[in-house]
Design a protein around this motif. Structure first.
Motif, mmCIF file in Angstrom:
data_model
loop_
_atom_site.group_PDB
_atom_site.id
_atom_site.type_symbol
_atom_site.label_atom_id
_atom_site.label_comp_id
_atom_site.label_asym_id
_atom_site.label_seq_id
_atom_site.Cartn_x
_atom_site.Cartn_y
_atom_site.Cartn_z
ATOM 1 N N ALA A 42 6.508 -14.267 -14.755
ATOM 2 C CA ALA A 42 5.759 -13.033 -15.044
ATOM 3 C C ALA A 42 5.213 -12.360 -13.779
ATOM 4 N N SER A 43 4.851 -13.157 -12.773
ATOM 5 C CA SER A 43 4.258 -12.573 -11.556
ATOM 6 C C SER A 43 5.249 -11.687 -10.818
ATOM 7 N N GLY A 46 6.281 -8.675 -13.118
ATOM 8 C CA GLY A 46 5.247 -7.650 -13.230
ATOM 9 C C GLY A 46 5.326 -6.589 -12.149
ATOM 10 N N LEU A 47 5.801 -6.994 -10.977
ATOM 11 C CA LEU A 47 5.950 -6.021 -9.872
ATOM 12 C C LEU A 47 6.887 -4.893 -10.279
ATOM 13 N N ALA A 103 -3.116 -0.731 -14.735
ATOM 14 C CA ALA A 103 -2.919 -2.181 -14.627
ATOM 15 C C ALA A 103 -4.257 -2.930 -14.666
ATOM 16 N N SER A 107 -5.237 -5.358 -17.785
ATOM 17 C CA SER A 107 -5.454 -6.798 -17.554
ATOM 18 C C SER A 107 -6.847 -7.242 -18.008
ATOM 19 N N LEU B 59 -0.763 -11.595 -17.006
ATOM 20 C CA LEU B 59 -0.216 -12.044 -15.718
ATOM 21 C C LEU B 59 0.711 -10.971 -15.122
ATOM 22 N N SER B 61 0.508 -7.770 -15.712
ATOM 23 C CA SER B 61 -0.291 -6.606 -15.281
ATOM 24 C C SER B 61 -1.025 -6.885 -13.966
ATOM 25 N N HIS B 62 -1.328 -8.175 -13.687
ATOM 26 C CA HIS B 62 -1.948 -8.505 -12.387
ATOM 27 C C HIS B 62 -1.003 -8.162 -11.236
ATOM 28 N N SER B 63 0.248 -8.585 -11.353
ATOM 29 C CA SER B 63 1.175 -8.297 -10.254
ATOM 30 C C SER B 63 1.646 -6.844 -10.281
ATOM 31 N N MET B 64 1.477 -6.194 -11.434
ATOM 32 C CA MET B 64 1.794 -4.758 -11.504
ATOM 33 C C MET B 64 0.887 -3.953 -10.564
#
Lengths: 178, 115
Positions: A42-43, A46-47, A103, A107, B59, B61-64
């Motif tokens: 997911a990390s 997510g980018l 974002a 979150s 998770l 959205s954190h790296s977004m």
């Protein structure tokens, strides 16, 4: 007051294949983000929720439309097309601040309420993006009113200034390219 | 496979809707805001919640956030390439993808990102 307005006639300028390209790119970017998430977690995935794939198509289409419009008027539209795309990029930079706000809000809210997270995130994007655009616009109008500040502006900022519509610049691109 | 077809259709529809809205708005700098609308995020996060739950989407959205910062840098670089280097929009936007990758993925790798 701000000159924000809705101009549905602009949609008629688009060709059918341009909408197909956007649909395809949007779908591909979403599928790609899902693929990266399932493969690398997911990390990393997510980018790719902020991947500028759509922006590439939008900026190119804006340049094409402006160039076509000027050519139909018997002029070389390359310069105008490039400037219109640069103005779109300047707007996207402000929109990215809003995307960051989306974002952060999402979150913070998603683990308490999913509908609230989507609504709050979208609202955060809208408020922050519009506020950033408004502040930038006002700041540029004030800067143009002060000759010393105007003189120290960089070449790039000056070029973008000339694109902005404002009462002190009636020949601006943005005012003419509506 | 069905999952990716669904992602493609939902993503394509959401992105197209926001792109058309951006097309119809004036002035151009305001319409440019829609170049950074969270259209892919809305589609992807919705599917992520449905499949994996809210924790997984949080998770993502954190790296977004890092991706959004990279998008801001990317947009400024594109703007400069168009105005200063006088590149065409397609060349400027494609070349700048390298900048987006470095700014977004770079820190994550340097920090040994948790996946």
């Amino acid at each position: 007051m701000t000159p924000i307005r809705f101009s549905p006639s602009s949609l008629r300028e688009g060709r059918w294949y341009e909408y197909v390209i956007r649909f395809g790119l949007g779908g591909a970017a979403t599928a790609f983000a899902g693929l990266v998430s399932s493969r690398y977690g997911a990390s990393i995935g997510g980018l790719f929720l902020a991947l500028p794939a759509i922006f590439c198509a939008s900026a190119t289409l804006i340049e094409t439309h402006e160039t076509r419009r000027k050519r139909e008027a018997g002029l070389d539209g390359k310069h105008r097309g490039r400037k219109a795309a640069a103005l779109d990029a300047a707007g996207a930079a402000l929109g990215a601040v809003g995307l960051l706000a989306f974002a952060v809000a999402f979150s913070l809210l998603v683990e308490s309420s999913v509908p609230l997270a989507f609504a709050g995130g979208s609202l955060a994007w809208l408020i922050v993006s519009v506020a950033a655009w408004y502040v930038r616009r006002k700041w540029r109008l004030v800067r143009r009113a002060h000759p010393v500040q105007k003189a120290i502006g960089s070449r790039c900022r000056g070029a973008i200034d000339r694109l902005e519509c404002g009462p002190s610049n009636p020949r601006s691109t943005e005012r003419r390219v509506q | 496979m069905t999952e990716y077809v669904v992602r493609f259709l939902i993503g394509g529809a959401v992105v197209s809707a926001f792109a058309m809205l951006g097309d119809a708005l004036r002035p151009k700098s305001f319409a440019g805001l829609f170049g950074a609308v969270p259209s892919v995020a809305l589609a992807t996060l919705g599917i992520a919640i449905y499949q994996h739950g809210a924790g997984y989407a949080a998770l993502q959205s954190h790296s977004m956030m890092a991706g959004a910062i990279a998008l801001g840098v990317y947009s400024v670089v594109v703007c400069h390439l168009l105005v200063r280097a006088r590149l065409r929009a397609l060349s400027a936007t494609l070349l700048s993808i390298v900048v987006w990758l470095i700014v977004s993925v770079g820190p994550l790798f340097l920090a040994g990102g948790r996946t």
